[in-house]
Design an enzyme around this catalytic site. Structure first.
Site, PDB file in Angstrom:
ATOM      1  N   GLY A 233       0.512  -1.470  -0.034  1.00 44.58           N
ATOM      2  CA  GLY A 233      -0.666  -0.007  -0.143  1.00 44.58           C
ATOM      3  C   GLY A 233       1.340   1.378  -0.262  1.00 44.58           C
ATOM      4  O   GLY A 233       1.862   1.046  -0.189  1.00 44.58           O
ATOM      5  N   GLU A 253       5.628  -3.361   1.133  1.00 45.56           N
ATOM      6  CA  GLU A 253       5.711  -3.220  -0.326  1.00 45.56           C
ATOM      7  C   GLU A 253       5.382  -1.717  -0.697  1.00 45.56           C
ATOM      8  O   GLU A 253       3.867  -1.471  -1.038  1.00 45.56           O
ATOM      9  CB  GLU A 253       5.215  -4.376  -1.147  1.00 45.56           C
ATOM     10  CG  GLU A 253       5.612  -4.226  -2.714  1.00 45.56           C
ATOM     11  CD  GLU A 253       4.634  -3.573  -3.769  1.00 45.56           C
ATOM     12  OE1 GLU A 253       5.022  -2.296  -4.013  1.00 45.56           O
ATOM     13  OE2 GLU A 253       3.692  -4.261  -3.932  1.00 45.56           O
ATOM     14  N   CYS A 287       1.903   0.664  -9.122  1.00 45.07           N
ATOM     15  CA  CYS A 287       2.769   1.428  -8.267  1.00 45.07           C
ATOM     16  C   CYS A 287       3.942   0.939  -9.260  1.00 45.07           C
ATOM     17  O   CYS A 287       4.911   2.178  -8.993  1.00 45.07           O
ATOM     18  CB  CYS A 287       3.380   0.198  -6.322  1.00 45.07           C
ATOM     19  SG  CYS A 287       3.508  -1.037  -6.715  1.00 45.07           S
ATOM     20  N   GLU A 378       3.590   9.938  -5.403  1.00 44.54           N
ATOM     21  CA  GLU A 378       2.509   8.638  -6.657  1.00 44.54           C
ATOM     22  C   GLU A 378       1.265   9.147  -6.867  1.00 44.54           C
ATOM     23  O   GLU A 378       0.748   9.251  -6.176  1.00 44.54           O
ATOM     24  CB  GLU A 378       3.468   7.633  -5.634  1.00 44.54           C
ATOM     25  CG  GLU A 378       2.023   6.199  -6.783  1.00 44.54           C
ATOM     26  CD  GLU A 378       2.201   4.931  -5.934  1.00 44.54           C
ATOM     27  OE1 GLU A 378       2.079   4.190  -6.588  1.00 44.54           O
ATOM     28  OE2 GLU A 378       2.163   5.060  -4.207  1.00 44.54           O
TER      29      GLU A 378
END
Length: 475
Positions: A233, A253, A287, A378
């Site tokens: 996440g 991650e 991602c 992001e």
């Protein structure tokens, strides 16, 4: 089909399925319609799941290799038999285009098989102990033992695949696992858990699932009896979990703003194709989708022309259609945030930057400055930022200036440039002449800096979820 018939009602806790006190509708992001109601757990059910997992841990640790392998292969075969139904369910609960959901199911199947194969490779080695005279005559060897109960917390964007990367290595390692899916996308994960519990090879309580809010997550990760927490996440959420779970082992991650470097000697057509292919898949909600493009100045103008010409080929629309590449994001709040970041970036909007129905039109930004969220953070939407740089030194420096470091790529015809990128770019993976979003599920996958700690991929995750036990014998 009626997906309610694919698995029992309630939550898979202990040996059975427990009816929670509440339900919440899973919403199809494309049109806002209800897919189906899903069970919503609470802290009390999460605590019960922990107790059930702890109780079954000795049996899981003692489970023979053939049983662990059989469970994973049985789930693989059952999933493969109904893969088209699972693909359609993923489209509905994530709103992700069908082409991406097909890839997700295919990769999930590979992950299950790979984990099953790794069961046979879970072994130790002998160790010479006579490097000092005191060790003469001793026999030493180490084995790998399960770390204990594993808590897996997954994101909404690839719910089935992310769950498989938590569950399959845990089962292969002999660990009970409790998975908490993202609240918006629990359905395909419920189905996967059901298939594993129905394999007949595992104690049912070895694989459990609890949905719910942040209190459910805290109950799971803050229990000091847990062996490991594996989270996928955002960086902010990952940092909070690491703090709250300490000293329990935590695998993270996290996010990224993946960069793609275009050298002056690159195949510009191939690089432009890669940016479009890698920047807008899953509607940008990945991602390692391309977010930042750094192009050497001698070819920057030409490259921008090639990109702009390709934008018309990115089809926006109904995610159930095979030609769609961009669809609405997971919820309106996500769309609002992305558009706010675009508007506040101070960049030139080459294409997009507006709504296309419920979706965001595929967006290409030029001249995004450092400090803008669209460059630094992001964005998790269909937005690509392109920037010219004077040379490769400046390109690598810009890549490394980010607080993230998950995957990056470089397009070049030069082996020297390729190896320089591999050596100097600070990321968990460096890809040459392909998108940074390339991932084979049997490779070590993970990041550095704020992109996380630990590695996924069954072999590497199994190593993370086991501990060495040293044995020393004097005959």
């Amino acid at each position: 089909m009626k997906y309610q018939d694919a698995w029992p009602s309630g939550l898979p806790i202990g040996d059975g399925w427990v009816e929670p006190a509440a339900e919440a509708d899973v919403i199809f992001p494309y049109d806002g319609s209800v897919v189906m109601p899903a069970p919503v757990g609470d802290a009390k059910l999460a605590a019960r799941a922990v107790e059930e997992a702890l109780a079954v841990a000795p049996a899981m640790a003692a489970l023979p290799s053939h049983a662990r392998r059989r469970a994973l292969m049985a789930a693989h075969d059952a999933l493969a038999e109904r893969r088209e139904e699972v693909e359609r369910l993923l489209v509905l609960e994530t709103g992700k285009p069908l082409v991406d959901c097909r890839v997700e199911v295919a990769r999930t199947l590979v992950t299950l098989v790979t984990a099953a194969e790794e069961v046979a490779r879970l072994h130790g080695e002998t160790v010479p102990l006579d490097l000092l005279p005191a060790g003469e005559g001793l026999i030493g060897f180490w084995t790998r033992r399960p770390i204990g109960v594993v808590v897996g917390i997954t994101g909404f964007n690839y719910p089935l695949l992310l769950a498989a990367h938590k569950i399959a290595p845990a089962v292969a390692a002999g660990c009970p696992v409790i998975v908490k899916p993202a609240p918006a996308t629990p359905l395909a994960t419920l189905w996967l858990v059901h298939l594993l519990r129905e394999s007949g090879a595992l104690p049912r309580a070895a694989v459990q699932l609890v949905t719910g809010d942040v209190e459910v997550g805290r109950t799971l990760v803050e229990d000091r009896r847990i062996g490991a927490v594996s989270f996928t996440g955002s960086a902010a959420a990952g940092h909070a979990i690491a703090r709250n779970a300490a000293p329990t082992k935590v695998l993270l991650e996290l996010g990224s703003n993946a960069a793609l470097v275009v050298a002056a000697d690159a195949d510009l057509e191939a690089a432009a194709d890669a940016v479009v292919r890698g920047g807008y898949y899953a509607s940008g909600q990945a991602c390692i989708s391309v977010q930042r493009v750094l192009v050497e100045e001698p070819v920057a103008a030409r490259f921008r022309e090639l990109l702009a010409a390709r934008m018309k080929d990115v089809v926006v629309g109904d995610p159930r259609l095979p030609e769609t590449r961009v669809a609405p994001l997971i919820d309106p709040a996500a769309s609002d945030r992305v558009l706010d970041w675009v508007a506040s970036s101070g960049a030139e909007v080459v294409t997009g930057g507006v709504r296309d129905g419920r979706a965001i039109a595929p967006t290409l930004l030029a001249g995004v400055p450092d400090g803008a969220a669209a460059w630094d953070e992001e964005i998790f939407g269909p937005v690509v930022c392109v920037r010219p740089v004077p040379d490769l030194e400046a390109a690598f420096a810009a890549v490394n200036a980010s607080r993230y470091g998950l995957h990056a790529s470089v397009f070049t015809r030069s082996l020297a440039t390729a190896f320089a990128a591999i050596e100097r770019i600070e990321a968990g993976g460096v890809v040459v002449n392909e998108v940074p979003g390339f991932r084979a599920d049997n490779m070590p996958y993970g990041g550095v800096k704020d992109s996380g700690v630990g590695r996924e991929g069954p072999r590497f995750a199994i190593e993370e979820l086991t501990v060495t036990r040293m044995a020393i014998i004097r005959p």
